[in-house]
Every structure is written in structure tokens, then in C-alpha cells.
Design an enzyme around this catalytic site. Structure first.
Site, PDB file in Angstrom:
ATOM      1  N   CYS A 272      40.383  48.752  43.290  1.00  0.00           N
ATOM      2  CA  CYS A 272      40.378  47.409  43.852  1.00  0.00           C
ATOM      3  C   CYS A 272      39.177  46.626  43.319  1.00  0.00           C
ATOM      4  O   CYS A 272      38.079  47.182  43.257  1.00  0.00           O
ATOM      5  CB  CYS A 272      40.313  47.526  45.375  1.00  0.00           C
ATOM      6  SG  CYS A 272      40.404  45.971  46.236  1.00  0.00           S
ATOM      7  N   PRO A 273      39.391  45.406  42.868  1.00  0.00           N
ATOM      8  CA  PRO A 273      40.586  44.568  42.922  1.00  0.00           C
ATOM      9  C   PRO A 273      41.409  44.562  41.637  1.00  0.00           C
ATOM     10  O   PRO A 273      42.329  43.764  41.496  1.00  0.00           O
ATOM     11  CB  PRO A 273      40.007  43.174  43.168  1.00  0.00           C
ATOM     12  CG  PRO A 273      38.761  43.174  42.341  1.00  0.00           C
ATOM     13  CD  PRO A 273      38.208  44.603  42.485  1.00  0.00           C
TER      14      PRO A 273
END
Length: 77
Positions: free
Chosen positions: A15-16
Site C-alpha cells: 500500500c498504496p
């Protein structure tokens, strides 16, 4: 409908990055096109559905794999 659906390999990214890369890849596809995303990021089970809802894409299927997840997304408007 027997057209093969591409698998976008996002394994190993955290993430992201899976969402950012998925956004860019889907932007290059025509409306209604489908794409499998495959990721090992444990947060993707939350992030990908939220991204689809926010961006107007349809999350068709979610599949758990050994150490990964696969998401079938249809590009929205």
C-alpha cells in the site's frame, strides 16, 4: 464471451502502490473492459474495493489465493 482477461501482477507491492498502479492501468482501458488484479498486500482486501467504489469501477469477483488475492474489476465511466 470467451475473451481472455489480462492479469495485472501487483504481487510484492505494498500500500498504496497496488491501488495507484491499478488506477493508472484501468485509465488506459476502454469503458467496460475487465482486468484481474493479483496482489500479496494484505490491505488490498480493503483498499481495492474502496478504490472501485470511489472511482466508479465494478468489483465483480474477489478470490483468495495461496498468499495472495485476485480481484476482477470492470472499468466504469
Amino acid at each position: 464471451m470467451h475473451d481472455a482477461i489480462d492479469i495485472y501482477d501487483l504481487r510484492g507491492l505494498n500500500c498504496p502502490l497496488p491501488v495507484l498502479k491499478a488506477r493508472k492501468r484501468l485509465a488506459g482501458l476502454p469503458q467496460g473492459a475487465r482486468l484481474w488484479l493479483e496482489t500479496t498486500d494484505p490491505l488490498a482486501v480493503l483498499d481495492i474495493p474502496a478504490f472501485c467504489a470511489e472511482a466508479g469501477h465494478l468489483l465483480i469477483e474477489t478470490m483468495a489465493l495461496d498468499g495472495a488475492h485476485r480481484f476482477l474489476i470492470q472499468r466504469g465511466a
